[in-house]
Design a protein around this motif. Structure first.
Motif, mmCIF file in Angstrom:
data_model
loop_
_atom_site.group_PDB
_atom_site.id
_atom_site.type_symbol
_atom_site.label_atom_id
_atom_site.label_comp_id
_atom_site.label_asym_id
_atom_site.label_seq_id
_atom_site.Cartn_x
_atom_site.Cartn_y
_atom_site.Cartn_z
ATOM 1 N N GLU A 42 90.076 65.109 31.663
ATOM 2 C CA GLU A 42 89.618 64.205 32.798
ATOM 3 C C GLU A 42 90.658 63.354 33.327
ATOM 4 O OE1 GLU A 42 87.205 62.428 35.629
ATOM 5 O OE2 GLU A 42 86.839 64.087 34.281
ATOM 6 N N ARG A 43 91.689 63.014 32.367
ATOM 7 C CA ARG A 43 92.906 62.187 32.714
ATOM 8 C C ARG A 43 93.688 62.907 33.857
ATOM 9 N NH1 ARG A 43 94.659 60.957 28.097
ATOM 10 N NH2 ARG A 43 93.014 59.110 28.014
ATOM 11 N N ILE A 44 93.706 64.218 33.431
ATOM 12 C CA ILE A 44 94.674 65.218 34.217
ATOM 13 C C ILE A 44 93.826 65.258 35.704
ATOM 14 C CG2 ILE A 44 95.376 67.665 34.527
ATOM 15 C CD1 ILE A 44 95.684 67.633 31.368
ATOM 16 N N ARG A 45 92.737 65.460 35.678
ATOM 17 C CA ARG A 45 92.014 65.572 36.922
ATOM 18 C C ARG A 45 91.927 64.539 37.759
ATOM 19 N NH1 ARG A 45 86.752 69.726 36.394
ATOM 20 N NH2 ARG A 45 87.419 70.117 38.358
ATOM 21 N N ARG A 46 91.682 63.266 37.091
ATOM 22 C CA ARG A 46 91.970 61.959 38.107
ATOM 23 C C ARG A 46 93.586 62.027 38.706
ATOM 24 N NH1 ARG A 46 89.318 59.361 33.607
ATOM 25 N NH2 ARG A 46 91.195 58.463 33.016
ATOM 26 N N ALA A 47 94.314 62.242 37.593
ATOM 27 C CA ALA A 47 95.704 61.913 38.176
ATOM 28 C C ALA A 47 96.067 63.055 39.079
ATOM 29 C CB ALA A 47 96.646 61.891 36.895
ATOM 30 N N ALA A 48 95.462 64.138 39.493
ATOM 31 C CA ALA A 48 95.707 65.250 40.328
ATOM 32 C C ALA A 48 95.923 64.918 41.905
ATOM 33 C CB ALA A 48 94.851 66.315 40.218
ATOM 34 N N THR A 49 94.863 63.703 42.023
ATOM 35 C CA THR A 49 95.037 62.948 43.581
ATOM 36 C C THR A 49 95.627 61.866 43.530
ATOM 37 O OG1 THR A 49 93.039 64.339 43.777
ATOM 38 C CG2 THR A 49 93.342 62.626 45.241
ATOM 39 N N THR A 50 96.352 61.515 44.505
ATOM 40 C CA THR A 50 97.150 60.266 44.805
ATOM 41 C C THR A 50 96.053 59.386 45.400
ATOM 42 O OG1 THR A 50 99.409 61.527 44.948
ATOM 43 C CG2 THR A 50 98.958 59.000 45.676
ATOM 44 N N GLY A 51 95.864 58.236 44.557
ATOM 45 C CA GLY A 51 94.973 57.227 44.956
ATOM 46 C C GLY A 51 95.253 56.572 46.482
ATOM 47 N N THR A 52 94.543 56.033 47.165
ATOM 48 C CA THR A 52 94.908 55.308 48.416
ATOM 49 C C THR A 52 95.815 54.081 47.719
ATOM 50 O OG1 THR A 52 92.729 55.874 49.417
ATOM 51 C CG2 THR A 52 93.818 53.905 50.436
ATOM 52 N N GLY A 53 96.944 53.657 48.584
ATOM 53 C CA GLY A 53 97.590 52.787 48.342
ATOM 54 C C GLY A 53 98.442 52.935 47.153
ATOM 55 N N SER A 54 98.406 54.063 46.376
ATOM 56 C CA SER A 54 99.315 54.342 45.280
ATOM 57 C C SER A 54 100.825 54.881 45.663
ATOM 58 C CB SER A 54 98.483 55.747 44.243
ATOM 59 O OG SER A 54 97.524 54.837 43.834
ATOM 60 N N ASP A 55 101.593 54.578 44.930
ATOM 61 C CA ASP A 55 102.970 55.188 44.809
ATOM 62 C C ASP A 55 103.150 56.590 44.690
ATOM 63 O OD1 ASP A 55 106.019 54.895 45.322
ATOM 64 O OD2 ASP A 55 105.636 55.441 43.198
ATOM 65 N N PRO A 56 103.453 57.366 45.717
ATOM 66 C CA PRO A 56 103.393 59.101 45.621
ATOM 67 C C PRO A 56 104.354 59.415 44.260
ATOM 68 C CG PRO A 56 103.497 58.387 47.841
ATOM 69 C CD PRO A 56 103.860 57.002 47.090
ATOM 70 N N THR A 57 105.368 58.765 44.071
ATOM 71 C CA THR A 57 106.329 59.252 43.259
ATOM 72 C C THR A 57 105.804 58.829 41.713
ATOM 73 O OG1 THR A 57 108.343 58.870 44.536
ATOM 74 C CG2 THR A 57 108.457 58.848 42.027
ATOM 75 N N ALA A 58 105.233 57.562 41.717
ATOM 76 C CA ALA A 58 104.571 57.327 40.337
ATOM 77 C C ALA A 58 103.277 58.224 40.048
ATOM 78 C CB ALA A 58 104.350 55.960 40.217
ATOM 79 N N ALA A 59 102.555 58.358 41.197
ATOM 80 C CA ALA A 59 101.397 59.200 40.715
ATOM 81 C C ALA A 59 101.705 60.778 40.615
ATOM 82 C CB ALA A 59 100.592 59.396 42.360
ATOM 83 N N ASP A 60 102.962 61.096 41.040
ATOM 84 C CA ASP A 60 103.374 62.482 40.567
ATOM 85 C C ASP A 60 103.885 62.490 39.034
ATOM 86 O OD1 ASP A 60 104.347 65.293 41.246
ATOM 87 O OD2 ASP A 60 106.209 64.346 40.736
ATOM 88 N N MET A 61 104.536 61.280 38.719
ATOM 89 C CA MET A 61 104.895 61.465 37.234
ATOM 90 C C MET A 61 103.728 61.385 36.341
ATOM 91 S SD MET A 61 107.410 58.516 35.420
ATOM 92 C CE MET A 61 108.547 59.110 36.383
ATOM 93 N N ALA A 62 102.523 60.481 36.759
ATOM 94 C CA ALA A 62 101.493 60.354 35.992
ATOM 95 C C ALA A 62 100.821 61.687 35.591
ATOM 96 C CB ALA A 62 100.438 59.470 36.627
ATOM 97 N N PHE A 63 100.694 62.293 36.929
ATOM 98 C CA PHE A 63 99.892 63.620 36.711
ATOM 99 C C PHE A 63 100.866 64.528 35.688
ATOM 100 C CE2 PHE A 63 99.867 68.167 38.175
ATOM 101 C CZ PHE A 63 98.645 68.529 37.897
#
Length: 244
Positions: A133-154
């Motif tokens: 579930e954590r992987i699936r949530r991290a797959a999409t960059t949230g509104t206002g999120s930093d794209p680089t941080a979102a990529d690392m989180a995934f």
């Protein structure tokens, strides 16, 4: 008359059955423990990893043995990586500093393409429902999120879901090196090009869906293709006439 019978008589005279007080205390303890679990989850979500126990215990004002019981519950549920015995290892950031001067973008991508498809395969086989579930949530960059941080989180979520502590640590070091300003090359323009963020998120979702479907072959292949696209982008940038 036994002590238990005496207590029952006193309880009857007071109009309350024996055990109500204990039940109330038990419910209070359960509530406080659930709140402790949520507080720990919030700290991990904020910092991206589990800080030292001493710091967390001080921040939450709890005893170490209570904190360890809560951490054990999170590990049993697959929400936290297994504990490592022995003295504290150097942090991924400390380990990565010495590598930055001696590598280059091509070497980093070569190693990512060896390591990360295997991590995706393992995650499809081993990840817990909570990790998926954590992987699936991290797959999409949230509104206002930093794209680089979102990529690392995934990618970090997949590494954790592989349930291979050594491989996960290697990935974290690798990504720290890749994210350093002196070697910043993967999706560094993502925050400027929303189309690239959408494209990357679509690739992430294919990987996440394969992991959720417990399909290791598709997960491994999708990760390799995702990284191959990034590699081609790097080659185009570093080639004569590229952006760099």
């Amino acid at each position: 008359m036994t002590s238990i019978e005496t207590l029952r008589d006193e309880a009857d005279r007071n109009g309350s059955p024996v055990g109500d007080s204990d039940d109330s205390i038990g419910r209070k303890d359960d509530t406080e423990f659930a709140e402790l679990l949520e507080s720990i989850r919030a700290i991990i979500a904020k910092t991206g990893s589990m800080p030292p126990e001493r710091m967390v215990a001080e921040e939450l004002s709890v005893k170490r043995h209570t904190l360890r019981r809560a951490l054990g519950r999170l590990r049993a549920a697959g929400e936290l990586e297994p504990a490592r015995a022995g003295r504290r290892a150097a942090s991924p950031l400390e380990k990565g500093r010495g590598l930055i001067e001696s590598t280059n973008p091509f070497e980093v991508m070569e190693l990512r393409m060896v390591l990360e498809p295997a991590l995706a395969r393992l995650a499809a086989l081993r990840a817990s429902p909570a990790e998926i579930e954590r992987i699936r949530r991290a797959a999409t960059t949230g509104t206002g999120s930093d794209p680089t941080a979102a990529d690392m989180a995934f990618h970090k979520a997949i590494a954790a879901g592989s349930r291979n502590v050594l491989a996960s640590e290697l990935y974290i070091i690798l990504h720290r090196v890749a994210s350093d300003g002196r070697l910043r090359f993967t999706d560094s323009d993502a925050d400027l090009i929303p189309e690239r963020v959408k494209e990357r998120d679509a690739e992430h979702r294919v990987i996440a869906d394969a992991i959720a479907s417990r399909d290791p072959e598709v997960a491994e292949r999708a990760m390799w293709q995702h990284l191959a696209a990034i590699q081609q982008k790097i080659i185009g940038r570093l080639a004569p006439g590229g952006l760099f």
